[in-house]
Design an enzyme around this catalytic site. Structure first.
Site, PDB file in Angstrom:
ATOM      1  N   LYS A  74      -8.385  -7.026   0.890  1.00 12.34           N
ATOM      2  CA  LYS A  74      -6.923  -6.882   0.793  1.00 12.34           C
ATOM      3  C   LYS A  74      -6.367  -6.495   2.167  1.00 12.34           C
ATOM      4  CE  LYS A  74      -3.524  -5.055  -2.516  1.00 12.34           C
ATOM      5  NZ  LYS A  74      -2.804  -6.297  -2.764  1.00 12.34           N
ATOM      6  N   ARG A 103     -11.289  -0.187  -4.562  1.00 12.53           N
ATOM      7  CA  ARG A 103     -11.086  -1.452  -3.841  1.00 12.53           C
ATOM      8  C   ARG A 103     -10.729  -1.190  -2.374  1.00 12.53           C
ATOM      9  NH1 ARG A 103      -6.820  -5.715  -6.094  1.00 12.53           N
ATOM     10  NH2 ARG A 103      -5.387  -4.139  -5.316  1.00 12.53           N
ATOM     11  N   TYR A 132      -4.666  -2.646   2.748  1.00 15.41           N
ATOM     12  CA  TYR A 132      -3.643  -1.910   2.016  1.00 15.41           C
ATOM     13  C   TYR A 132      -3.921  -1.920   0.522  1.00 15.41           C
ATOM     14  CZ  TYR A 132      -1.464  -6.240   0.316  1.00 15.41           C
ATOM     15  OH  TYR A 132      -1.217  -7.421  -0.332  1.00 15.41           O
ATOM     16  N   ARG A 180      -4.521  -2.946  23.845  1.00 17.33           N
ATOM     17  CA  ARG A 180      -4.749  -4.228  23.185  1.00 17.33           C
ATOM     18  C   ARG A 180      -5.981  -4.932  23.743  1.00 17.33           C
ATOM     19  NH1 ARG A 180      -4.016  -9.566  23.117  1.00 17.33           N
ATOM     20  NH2 ARG A 180      -3.468 -10.494  21.111  1.00 17.33           N
ATOM     21  N   GLU A 220      -5.007 -18.585  -6.543  1.00 19.34           N
ATOM     22  CA  GLU A 220      -4.207 -17.451  -7.030  1.00 19.34           C
ATOM     23  C   GLU A 220      -2.798 -17.577  -6.482  1.00 19.34           C
ATOM     24  OE1 GLU A 220      -5.532 -13.670  -5.382  1.00 19.34           O
ATOM     25  OE2 GLU A 220      -6.081 -14.658  -3.510  1.00 19.34           O
ATOM     26  N   HIS A 233      -9.299  -7.424  21.788  1.00 22.32           N
ATOM     27  CA  HIS A 233      -9.801  -7.872  20.491  1.00 22.32           C
ATOM     28  C   HIS A 233     -10.990  -7.048  19.994  1.00 22.32           C
ATOM     29  CE1 HIS A 233      -7.316 -11.210  21.715  1.00 22.32           C
ATOM     30  NE2 HIS A 233      -7.418 -11.754  20.516  1.00 22.32           N
TER      31      HIS A 233
HETATM   32  N1  PLP Z   1      -3.768 -11.697  -5.363  1.00 22.20           N
HETATM   33  C1  PLP Z   1      -3.086 -11.401  -4.247  1.00 22.20           C
HETATM   34  C2  PLP Z   1      -3.121 -12.355  -3.093  1.00 22.20           C
HETATM   35  C3  PLP Z   1      -2.349 -10.208  -4.160  1.00 22.20           C
HETATM   36  O1  PLP Z   1      -1.665  -9.905  -3.045  1.00 22.20           O
HETATM   37  C4  PLP Z   1      -2.312  -9.348  -5.291  1.00 22.20           C
HETATM   38  C5  PLP Z   1      -1.554  -8.092  -5.250  1.00 22.20           C
HETATM   39  O2  PLP Z   1      -0.904  -7.751  -4.314  1.00 22.20           O
HETATM   40  C6  PLP Z   1      -3.020  -9.704  -6.432  1.00 22.20           C
HETATM   41  C7  PLP Z   1      -3.750 -10.887  -6.434  1.00 22.20           C
HETATM   42  C8  PLP Z   1      -3.014  -8.827  -7.646  1.00 22.20           C
HETATM   43  O3  PLP Z   1      -3.758  -7.662  -7.426  1.00 22.20           O
HETATM   44  P1  PLP Z   1      -3.471  -6.315  -8.239  1.00 22.20           P
HETATM   45  O4  PLP Z   1      -3.574  -6.674  -9.690  1.00 22.20           O
HETATM   46  O5  PLP Z   1      -4.566  -5.410  -7.815  1.00 22.20           O
HETATM   47  O6  PLP Z   1      -2.118  -5.865  -7.846  1.00 22.20           O
END
Ligand code: PLP
Length: 286
Positions: free
Chosen positions: A149, A52, A33, A100, A182, A102
């Protein structure tokens, strides 16, 4: 006004927007996403978010559902139909619908696409930033590929809920060596006693935030030095400032970590300057 969602080729009322029970996003979190800010009716840093997205898709071998230009049209149309001036657009692509199992489905299975948009009051975000936020720290129990992501966000969900229950807004993940990776949905930064910005290198243990990348440029313009290196919770507790970045937070000051005040316990000038200058550097296509 009723909200509209884009689901697999159709714009439908949000309340009726559904995906199949055998969508692999639903069953396996097999999807990726993006979240992009909308400002004055325009998307912020669309090019970087789309780049990205393509990377995330490639990393988990989901084919790109449509050319980026067409995807851009869908994103803009969803923003327009929801009359969002300020807010966010959300895009999700999964490996599609299949019985379903895997193993990857038949390569002909079309990826599923969902796009939603919603308005957000910028004044609310400003009020939060003016106060600063509290965060907690939690062990980083995520898989290694957090650079992708993906919609598989259960550890992030649990960490952020733990933060909320502790009266905080965000949780910082801490790796086995005691270094901050993070936040649950943000990148983590500190400002050292001598004014340097420190944030973890994007090569390990974090998502390369688009806001993080743009903030590096903002910092350069403000003649601030940035050091990409790991930092511990202890170093963060002794830092002059701390803050988080994301598309929904820009730069938001952190004033408390695990109940302890950072600096003088108020939002600091560096985080404020970065926040104020962010949209001068971010790409906003008009
Ligand atoms: N780290 C994580 C785990 C995130 O989910 C996000 C944004 O959703 C970010 C960092 C920050 O990313 P961005 O600056 O692209 O929104």
């Amino acid at each position: 006004m009723s909200r509209i969602a884009y689901v697999n080729g159709l714009y439908v009322p949000h309340a009726e927007a559904v995906v199949h029970v055998e969508d692999r996003g639903y069953q396996f979190a097999d999807g990726v996403y993006e979240v992009c800010e909308v400002r004055g009716g325009h998307m912020v840093d669309e090019r970087r978010h789309m780049a990205r997205l393509v990377r995330s898709l490639n990393e988990i071998r989901i084919r790109q559902p449509m050319p980026l230009a067409a995807l851009g049209v869908v994103l803009r149309e969803t923003v327009r139909r929801n009359r969002v001036r300020n807010g966010f657009v959300y895009l999700q692509v999964t490996r599609g619908v299949a019985r379903r199992d895997h193993y990857f489905p038949d390569p002909e299975t079309p990826p599923s696409i969902v796009v939603t948009a919603r308005a957000a009051d910028p004044a609310k975000g400003e009020a939060v930033a003016a106060q600063g936020i509290a965060i907690i720290t939690v062990p980083d129990n995520r898989w290694e590929r957090v650079d992708i992501k993906t919609v598989g966000l259960l550890p992030n969900v649990l960490a952020k809920e733990a933060a909320r229950q502790a009266g905080a807004r965000e949780a910082w993940f801490v790796d086995r060596d005691g270094n901050v990776t993070e936040g649950g949905s943000t990148n983590a930064w500190i400002v050292t006693g001598d004014g340097k910005l420190v944030t973890r290198p994007a090569e390990s243990g974090i998502l390369r935030g688009i806001t993080r990348t743009v903030m590096m440029e903002v910092a350069e313009k403000l003649q601030l030095r940035v050091e990409e290196r790991a930092f511990t919770v202890k170093e963060a507790l002794g830092a002059r400032e701390a803050f988080v970045t994301s598309a929904t937070n820009f730069a938001t000051p952190v004033v408390r970590i695990d109940g302890q005040s950072i600096g003088d316990g108020k939002p600091g000038p560096v985080a404020r300057a970065l926040r104020e200058n962010f949209h001068k550097v971010a790409e906003i296509a008009r």
